[in-house]
Design a protein around this motif. Structure first.
Motif, mmCIF file in Angstrom:
data_model
loop_
_atom_site.group_PDB
_atom_site.id
_atom_site.type_symbol
_atom_site.label_atom_id
_atom_site.label_comp_id
_atom_site.label_asym_id
_atom_site.label_seq_id
_atom_site.Cartn_x
_atom_site.Cartn_y
_atom_site.Cartn_z
ATOM 1 N N SER A 22 0.756 -1.079 -0.168
ATOM 2 C CA SER A 22 0.089 0.082 0.018
ATOM 3 C C SER A 22 0.894 1.419 -0.068
ATOM 4 O O SER A 22 1.971 1.272 0.308
ATOM 5 C CB SER A 22 -0.992 0.015 0.956
ATOM 6 N N CYS A 23 0.120 2.483 -0.556
ATOM 7 C CA CYS A 23 0.824 3.481 -0.695
ATOM 8 C C CYS A 23 1.409 3.959 0.891
ATOM 9 O O CYS A 23 0.463 4.213 1.817
ATOM 10 C CB CYS A 23 0.087 4.615 -1.221
ATOM 11 N N LEU A 24 2.725 4.601 0.802
ATOM 12 C CA LEU A 24 3.231 4.880 1.964
ATOM 13 C C LEU A 24 2.604 6.249 2.452
ATOM 14 O O LEU A 24 2.626 6.841 3.532
ATOM 15 C CB LEU A 24 4.790 4.922 1.906
ATOM 16 N N THR A 25 2.254 7.079 1.668
ATOM 17 C CA THR A 25 1.490 8.451 1.930
ATOM 18 C C THR A 25 -0.044 8.601 2.036
ATOM 19 O O THR A 25 -0.241 8.847 3.064
ATOM 20 C CB THR A 25 1.724 9.392 0.402
ATOM 21 N N CYS A 26 -0.647 7.754 1.313
ATOM 22 C CA CYS A 26 -2.170 7.872 1.602
ATOM 23 C C CYS A 26 -2.824 6.196 2.123
ATOM 24 O O CYS A 26 -3.996 6.244 2.371
ATOM 25 C CB CYS A 26 -2.909 8.371 0.536
ATOM 26 N N GLY A 27 -1.944 5.234 1.969
ATOM 27 C CA GLY A 27 -2.537 3.785 2.383
ATOM 28 C C GLY A 27 -3.207 3.276 1.552
ATOM 29 O O GLY A 27 -3.549 2.123 1.652
ATOM 30 N N ARG A 56 2.149 1.609 -8.427
ATOM 31 C CA ARG A 56 1.651 2.880 -8.351
ATOM 32 C C ARG A 56 0.438 3.176 -7.328
ATOM 33 O O ARG A 56 -0.426 2.182 -7.382
ATOM 34 C CB ARG A 56 1.439 3.668 -9.700
ATOM 35 N N CYS A 57 0.621 4.196 -6.664
ATOM 36 C CA CYS A 57 -0.944 4.527 -6.061
ATOM 37 C C CYS A 57 -1.764 5.043 -6.998
ATOM 38 O O CYS A 57 -1.639 6.180 -7.662
ATOM 39 C CB CYS A 57 -0.352 5.483 -5.041
ATOM 40 N N PRO A 58 -3.118 4.480 -6.811
ATOM 41 C CA PRO A 58 -3.959 4.701 -7.971
ATOM 42 C C PRO A 58 -4.976 5.682 -7.413
ATOM 43 O O PRO A 58 -5.695 6.206 -8.183
ATOM 44 C CB PRO A 58 -4.769 3.453 -8.057
ATOM 45 N N GLU A 61 -5.842 11.551 -5.993
ATOM 46 C CA GLU A 61 -5.905 12.762 -4.974
ATOM 47 C C GLU A 61 -4.277 12.735 -4.310
ATOM 48 O O GLU A 61 -4.187 13.802 -3.868
ATOM 49 C CB GLU A 61 -6.785 12.644 -3.896
ATOM 50 N N CYS A 62 -3.755 11.477 -4.371
ATOM 51 C CA CYS A 62 -2.508 11.243 -3.595
ATOM 52 C C CYS A 62 -1.469 12.092 -4.194
ATOM 53 O O CYS A 62 -1.190 12.047 -5.387
ATOM 54 C CB CYS A 62 -2.230 9.968 -3.648
ATOM 55 N N PRO A 63 -0.767 12.944 -3.145
ATOM 56 C CA PRO A 63 0.152 13.782 -3.762
ATOM 57 C C PRO A 63 1.506 13.217 -4.343
ATOM 58 O O PRO A 63 2.290 13.592 -4.892
ATOM 59 C CB PRO A 63 0.832 14.657 -2.503
HETATM 60 ZN ZN LIG Z 1 -1.163 7.431 -2.303
#
Ligand SMILES: [Zn+2]
Length: 352
Positions: A22-27, A56-58, A61-63
């Motif tokens: 999972s994305c380290l920024t938004c999960g 990639r984070c899909p 909105e994720c920066p």
């Molecule tokens: Zn993300």
């Protein structure tokens, strides 16, 4: 002369994915967005067909949505653009620098290591590998001055570091590579004799000096690595790499298996070589006077060769065991010999 049946090593297929799910920024759960590379790699344990998947984070909105999560395991197999694996690069460097071998000696030794897999390496290739090794060792200086790379890291929001130890030989030396999982860049490489926490912290010191944010880490479950990372970056997520984790967990069985395979070889290798030589001598002696018998002797000699090559079959961590592979291959030879006995040499022809 008919081509004897030998046991060619099979090319292993390996699909490597990001160690983070999972994305380290938004999960948000990461999604595969590209095949970063698909290529053959020749390692000391045989050829591999690698598929390296990028994630990639899909979440739009994720920066950090454009951030590409690479597989640390895939990057640890080979340097970009190299067919020969990192383990071979490191062994070449070790033989030249630590053991002071000449280029020719290094070439001979690497040829011998690759021969069981039907692979060869040219003398020129060895000098490329050696250049790659010296570049690796200088990695720290290069990343410090590479402003374009620093930009890239800032765009990613920081570094995800992976640490990987490669043993060039059976000795106690280990070459540790520290890499950024997001850009694939090698940040530090060092040859160490002890792998305690203090040594690992020293190895990571150049990364600390870069003063770039560290977002996470990937490594096997080695305790000194975990402790060093926890000491330097106490708050970051530390992902244990499943492949390395399993490799470490299965090591006792793997080592046991290797010694069993060694024992099998020790018992069979010498007598089978002698038998094959004897068969070939006899076949040659009768080639003119008794061609039919010479032909039968040649078939038996092929069987001996099949046994010889079966003894070279190797395992692959975590779960492929050499002694089982050798046992399977020898059973095939035995079954085929049984057939031969039933039908006679002429009908059976070659080993199948
Ligand atoms: Zn993300």
């Amino acid at each position: 002369m008919r081509r004897p049946k030998v046991y060619p090593p099979t090319t292993q297929k390996r699909i490597c994915r990001s160690e983070f799910s999972s994305c380290l920024t938004c999960g948000t759960r990461l999604r595969r967005y590209a095949t970063l590379s698909e290529r053959p790699i020749i390692t000391l344990h045989g050829p591999i067909r690698l598929t390296h998947c990028g994630y990639r984070c899909p979440n739009p909105e994720c920066p950090t949505a454009p951030r590409s999560y690479r597989s640390a395991t895939a990057d640890a197999l080979a340097l970009p653009g190299f067919t020969f694996g990192l383990d071979i690069v490191i062994l070449a460097g070790h033989l030249r620098l630590a053991q002071h071998q000449t280029l020719d000696q290094t070439h001979q030794q690497l040829q011998a290591r690759l021969a069981p897999f039907d692979q060869t390496i040219s003398r020129r290739e060895i000098s490329y590998l050696f250049d790659a090794y010296t570049t690796l060792v200088r990695a720290t200086h290069e990343v410090t001055d590479d402003t374009a790379w620093h930009e890239q890291v800032r765009a990613n929001g920081g570094l995800i570091i992976s640490i990987d130890g490669i043993q060039p030989d059976k000795g106690n030396e280990t070459v540790y590579l520290v890499r950024d999982v997001l850009t694939g860049r090698v940040l530090a490489a060092e040859n160490v004799r002890v792998s305690d926490t203090e040594t690992i912290k020293r190895l990571l010191a150049p990364v600390v000096v870069l003063e770039l944010p560290v977002l996470g880490a990937v490594s096997d479950a080695q305790e000194s690595l975990c402790q060093a990372i926890a000491a330097l970056w106490p708050d970051i997520p530390h992902q244990l790499c499943q492949f390395h984790y399993l490799r470490e967990a299965s090591r006792p069985i793997y080592d046991l298996d290797r010694s069993l395979r060694k024992q099998i070889r020790k018992e069979i290798q010498q007598p089978i070589r002698a038998t094959r030589e004897q068969l070939e001598r006899q076949a040659a002696a009768r080639a003119k006077t008794e061609p039919a018998e010479a032909e039968q002797l040649a078939v038996l000699s092929d069987y001996a060769l099949a046994v010889q090559t079966a003894l070279n079959l190797d395992g692959q961590q975590p779960f492929k065991y050499a002694s089982l592979a050798v046992d399977d291959a020898l059973s095939d030879v035995a079954a085929s010999l049984g057939e031969l006995e039933k039908r006679g040499v002429h009908e059976a022809g070659t080993v199948s």
